[in-house]
Design a protein around this motif. Structure first.
Motif, mmCIF file in Angstrom:
data_model
loop_
_atom_site.group_PDB
_atom_site.id
_atom_site.type_symbol
_atom_site.label_atom_id
_atom_site.label_comp_id
_atom_site.label_asym_id
_atom_site.label_seq_id
_atom_site.Cartn_x
_atom_site.Cartn_y
_atom_site.Cartn_z
ATOM 1 N N ARG A 15 70.238 147.831 22.340
ATOM 2 C CA ARG A 15 70.400 149.226 22.773
ATOM 3 C C ARG A 15 71.884 149.605 22.853
ATOM 4 N NH1 ARG A 15 66.862 152.178 26.927
ATOM 5 N NH2 ARG A 15 65.561 150.530 26.106
ATOM 6 N N HIS A 18 73.282 150.217 19.448
ATOM 7 C CA HIS A 18 72.691 151.461 18.951
ATOM 8 C C HIS A 18 73.390 152.684 19.546
ATOM 9 C CE1 HIS A 18 69.633 154.240 17.527
ATOM 10 N NE2 HIS A 18 69.537 154.694 18.756
ATOM 11 N N PHE A 23 75.307 154.493 13.085
ATOM 12 C CA PHE A 23 74.385 153.780 12.207
ATOM 13 C C PHE A 23 75.060 153.338 10.908
ATOM 14 C CE2 PHE A 23 70.994 153.676 8.958
ATOM 15 C CZ PHE A 23 70.285 152.608 9.465
ATOM 16 N N GLN A 26 76.991 150.307 11.566
ATOM 17 C CA GLN A 26 76.111 149.154 11.742
ATOM 18 C C GLN A 26 75.734 148.566 10.377
ATOM 19 O OE1 GLN A 26 72.664 149.960 14.206
ATOM 20 N NE2 GLN A 26 73.840 151.420 15.427
#
Length: 108
Positions: A15, A18, A23, A26
């Motif tokens: 989490r 995130h 994103f 990531q």
């Protein structure tokens, strides 16, 4: 018996990652590991990514330092055109053998 390549199993993101790492960034971290494997580098089960920003020609650029301890390796990547920069964030990507997890150190 065939040995499994590190970071080739299911991938998870906590989490915390995130919430603080965009994103697209990531995806870039996982991509860095894939590219290093293609180059034939020996990867440690723990990969450390330090995220910061540097100014280049008056524009902020995402700086990603990827390092590992065994064998020691460090590489720096610069990525432009990242809409939301992650600054002052450290992400660990850990291969547990069954799956890989991107996690913030404070979540460990």
């Amino acid at each position: 018996m065939e040995t499994r390549k590190l970071f080739s199993s299911d991938r998870y993101v906590t989490r915390g990652v995130h919430e603080v790492v965009p994103f697209e960034l990531q995806l870039l971290l996982w991509s860095i590991l894939e590219k290093r494997q293609v180059r034939g580098e020996q990867l440690d089960y723990l990969q450390v990514f330090e995220l910061s920003a540097e100014w280049v020609d008056g524009e902020p650029v995402q700086k990603v330092v990827n390092r590992q301890e065994q064998p020691f390796q460090q590489e720096v990547f610069y990525v432009d055109h990242i809409e939301n920069l992650a600054i002052g964030v450290t992400v660990w990507i850990i291969d547990s053998g069954e799956y890989s997890t991107a996690i913030l150190p404070e979540e460990y």
